[in-house]
Design a protein around this motif. Structure first.
Motif, PDB file in Angstrom:
ATOM      1  N   VAL A 146       0.840  -1.246  -0.006  1.00 19.98           N
ATOM      2  CA  VAL A 146      -0.051   0.085  -0.001  1.00 19.98           C
ATOM      3  C   VAL A 146       0.749   1.257  -0.078  1.00 19.98           C
ATOM      4  O   VAL A 146       0.610   2.190  -0.770  1.00 19.98           O
ATOM      5  CB  VAL A 146      -1.065  -0.189   1.204  1.00 19.98           C
ATOM      6  N   LEU A 147       1.897   1.223   0.600  1.00 23.23           N
ATOM      7  CA  LEU A 147       2.875   2.373   0.741  1.00 23.23           C
ATOM      8  C   LEU A 147       3.427   2.852  -0.732  1.00 23.23           C
ATOM      9  O   LEU A 147       3.499   3.897  -1.092  1.00 23.23           O
ATOM     10  CB  LEU A 147       4.081   2.134   1.719  1.00 23.23           C
ATOM     11  N   VAL A 148       3.999   1.471  -1.134  1.00 31.79           N
ATOM     12  CA  VAL A 148       4.495   1.762  -2.639  1.00 31.79           C
ATOM     13  C   VAL A 148       3.546   2.223  -3.537  1.00 31.79           C
ATOM     14  O   VAL A 148       3.564   2.955  -4.536  1.00 31.79           O
ATOM     15  CB  VAL A 148       5.242   0.529  -3.120  1.00 31.79           C
ATOM     16  N   GLY A 149       2.201   1.737  -3.510  1.00 31.41           N
ATOM     17  CA  GLY A 149       1.024   1.857  -4.472  1.00 31.41           C
ATOM     18  C   GLY A 149       0.802   3.211  -4.318  1.00 31.41           C
ATOM     19  O   GLY A 149       0.523   4.084  -5.321  1.00 31.41           O
ATOM     20  N   ALA A 150       0.588   3.994  -3.047  1.00 28.19           N
ATOM     21  CA  ALA A 150       0.275   5.280  -2.793  1.00 28.19           C
ATOM     22  C   ALA A 150       1.314   6.069  -3.571  1.00 28.19           C
ATOM     23  O   ALA A 150       1.228   7.216  -4.215  1.00 28.19           O
ATOM     24  CB  ALA A 150       0.160   5.560  -1.253  1.00 28.19           C
ATOM     25  N   ALA A 151       2.523   6.014  -3.131  1.00 22.53           N
ATOM     26  CA  ALA A 151       3.874   6.801  -3.829  1.00 22.53           C
ATOM     27  C   ALA A 151       3.619   6.707  -5.347  1.00 22.53           C
ATOM     28  O   ALA A 151       3.928   7.707  -6.155  1.00 22.53           O
ATOM     29  CB  ALA A 151       5.113   6.191  -3.558  1.00 22.53           C
ATOM     30  N   LEU A 152       3.695   5.547  -5.951  1.00 20.81           N
ATOM     31  CA  LEU A 152       3.386   5.325  -7.350  1.00 20.81           C
ATOM     32  C   LEU A 152       2.277   6.280  -7.995  1.00 20.81           C
ATOM     33  O   LEU A 152       2.371   6.842  -9.042  1.00 20.81           O
ATOM     34  CB  LEU A 152       3.296   3.969  -7.762  1.00 20.81           C
ATOM     35  N   GLY A 153       0.909   6.073  -7.211  1.00 17.42           N
ATOM     36  CA  GLY A 153      -0.286   6.971  -7.787  1.00 17.42           C
ATOM     37  C   GLY A 153       0.055   8.250  -7.516  1.00 17.42           C
ATOM     38  O   GLY A 153       0.101   9.062  -8.690  1.00 17.42           O
ATOM     39  N   ALA A 154       0.640   8.897  -6.674  1.00 19.73           N
ATOM     40  CA  ALA A 154       1.151  10.249  -6.438  1.00 19.73           C
ATOM     41  C   ALA A 154       2.229  10.675  -7.658  1.00 19.73           C
ATOM     42  O   ALA A 154       2.006  11.700  -8.283  1.00 19.73           O
ATOM     43  CB  ALA A 154       1.798  10.635  -5.277  1.00 19.73           C
ATOM     44  N   ALA A 155       3.239   9.858  -7.799  1.00 19.22           N
ATOM     45  CA  ALA A 155       3.967  10.090  -8.769  1.00 19.22           C
ATOM     46  C   ALA A 155       3.269  10.173 -10.149  1.00 19.22           C
ATOM     47  O   ALA A 155       3.635  11.014 -10.912  1.00 19.22           O
ATOM     48  CB  ALA A 155       5.132   8.993  -8.847  1.00 19.22           C
ATOM     49  N   THR A 156       2.545   9.206 -10.449  1.00 19.28           N
ATOM     50  CA  THR A 156       1.726   9.177 -11.801  1.00 19.28           C
ATOM     51  C   THR A 156       0.934  10.385 -11.920  1.00 19.28           C
ATOM     52  O   THR A 156       1.051  10.804 -13.052  1.00 19.28           O
ATOM     53  CB  THR A 156       0.928   7.867 -11.988  1.00 19.28           C
ATOM     54  N   ALA A 157       0.264  10.790 -10.881  1.00 16.11           N
ATOM     55  CA  ALA A 157      -0.514  12.101 -10.921  1.00 16.11           C
ATOM     56  C   ALA A 157       0.510  13.081 -11.135  1.00 16.11           C
ATOM     57  O   ALA A 157       0.118  14.214 -11.974  1.00 16.11           O
ATOM     58  CB  ALA A 157      -1.587  12.226  -9.462  1.00 16.11           C
ATOM     59  N   GLN A 158       1.370  13.455 -10.433  1.00 16.27           N
ATOM     60  CA  GLN A 158       2.460  14.225 -10.643  1.00 16.27           C
ATOM     61  C   GLN A 158       2.913  14.535 -12.036  1.00 16.27           C
ATOM     62  O   GLN A 158       2.954  15.512 -12.587  1.00 16.27           O
ATOM     63  CB  GLN A 158       3.746  14.378  -9.493  1.00 16.27           C
ATOM     64  N   ALA A 159       3.211  13.484 -12.568  1.00 15.27           N
ATOM     65  CA  ALA A 159       3.642  13.390 -14.211  1.00 15.27           C
ATOM     66  C   ALA A 159       2.643  13.808 -14.942  1.00 15.27           C
ATOM     67  O   ALA A 159       2.944  14.763 -15.856  1.00 15.27           O
ATOM     68  CB  ALA A 159       4.074  11.910 -14.459  1.00 15.27           C
ATOM     69  N   LEU A 160       1.307  13.559 -14.673  1.00 16.41           N
ATOM     70  CA  LEU A 160       0.297  13.999 -15.614  1.00 16.41           C
ATOM     71  C   LEU A 160       0.072  15.603 -15.308  1.00 16.41           C
ATOM     72  O   LEU A 160      -0.222  16.427 -16.244  1.00 16.41           O
ATOM     73  CB  LEU A 160      -1.031  13.306 -15.221  1.00 16.41           C
ATOM     74  N   LEU A 161       0.064  16.114 -14.201  1.00 14.67           N
ATOM     75  CA  LEU A 161      -0.056  17.491 -13.849  1.00 14.67           C
ATOM     76  C   LEU A 161       1.280  18.456 -14.520  1.00 14.67           C
ATOM     77  O   LEU A 161       1.087  19.378 -14.819  1.00 14.67           O
ATOM     78  CB  LEU A 161      -0.083  17.729 -12.241  1.00 14.67           C
ATOM     79  N   THR A 162       2.318  17.641 -14.360  1.00 21.66           N
ATOM     80  CA  THR A 162       3.637  18.432 -15.110  1.00 21.66           C
ATOM     81  C   THR A 162       3.120  18.501 -16.544  1.00 21.66           C
ATOM     82  O   THR A 162       3.592  19.374 -17.244  1.00 21.66           O
ATOM     83  CB  THR A 162       4.833  17.614 -14.648  1.00 21.66           C
ATOM     84  N   ALA A 163       2.848  17.473 -17.353  1.00 21.26           N
ATOM     85  CA  ALA A 163       2.754  17.540 -18.644  1.00 21.26           C
ATOM     86  C   ALA A 163       1.491  18.361 -19.000  1.00 21.26           C
ATOM     87  O   ALA A 163       1.777  19.120 -19.823  1.00 21.26           O
ATOM     88  CB  ALA A 163       2.315  15.829 -19.233  1.00 21.26           C
ATOM     89  N   GLN A 164       0.460  18.359 -18.199  1.00 22.36           N
ATOM     90  CA  GLN A 164      -0.571  19.514 -18.379  1.00 22.36           C
ATOM     91  C   GLN A 164       0.016  20.963 -18.162  1.00 22.36           C
ATOM     92  O   GLN A 164      -0.497  21.689 -19.021  1.00 22.36           O
ATOM     93  CB  GLN A 164      -1.699  19.220 -17.441  1.00 22.36           C
ATOM     94  N   ASP A 165       0.666  21.156 -17.142  1.00 23.58           N
ATOM     95  CA  ASP A 165       1.191  22.333 -16.947  1.00 23.58           C
ATOM     96  C   ASP A 165       2.152  22.832 -18.170  1.00 23.58           C
ATOM     97  O   ASP A 165       2.312  23.965 -18.711  1.00 23.58           O
ATOM     98  CB  ASP A 165       2.102  22.582 -15.887  1.00 23.58           C
TER      99      ASP A 165
END
Length: 174
Positions: A146-165
């Motif tokens: 669950v800890l690695v899953g949460a980190a992976l999800g946050a990183a995936t979301a941040q990558a999407l936000l960075t691309a959008q920005d």
């Protein structure tokens, strides 16, 4: 699996699972998070109700599903089996026998980051811990899943936000 993770998982269950409403709540969260469908439904409702930001709501849905897909790919490479120990009780069925990382944790973290940015609410702090804990209460993941899953999800979301920005997506520069 390490004895430390099994002991931690069993301790979570021993201290929480017997409390009124905990198992039912954990099962409800499990059903909501399955294949990121609850997050897609929530983002879909946002898109219907908040027409000016429809694209951002749709992006949150895509981000949650994308994070889920990334977790499935990692699961198939790592191939870690789900908990199977006499001290751990399984409280819900799962679509696969693979445990690492937790797809529920991954999609929830991604959705929380994306929806939090969209709404301005502290959704990661409010949504991620209960989902992670629910996966332990149900005995379907180890703490590291669950800890690695949460980190992976946050990183995936941040990558999407960075691309959008970077590409001037509406609302991406918030």
């Amino acid at each position: 699996m390490s004895a430390v993770e099994v002991r931690a998982l069993a301790a979570v269950q021993r201290n929480l699972a017997h409390r009124p409403g905990v198992l039912a709540g954990a099962r409800a969260m499990s059903h909501f998070g399955e294949h990121a469908l609850g997050w897609v439904a929530l983002a879909g409702a946002g898109a219907v109700l908040d027409r000016p930001r429809r694209a951002q709501w749709a992006s949150a849905a895509v981000g949650a599903v994308g994070a889920h897909a990334v977790s499935i790919a990692v699961k198939r490479v790592v191939r870690r089996p789900r908990p199977d120990h006499p001290s751990v009780r399984v409280g819900v069925s799962t679509p696969s026998k693979l445990s690492f990382p937790s797809s529920h944790a991954t999609s929830t973290a991604a959705a929380a980051v994306l929806l939090g940015r969209l709404t301005g609410l502290p959704l990661p702090a409010l949504l991620v811990p209960p989902m992670l804990l629910s996966r332990l209460v149900l005995g379907v993941h180890y703490p590291s899943d669950v800890l690695v899953g949460a980190a992976l999800g946050a990183a995936t979301a941040q990558a999407l936000l960075t691309a959008q920005d970077r590409h001037g997506f509406p609302g991406g520069d918030r």
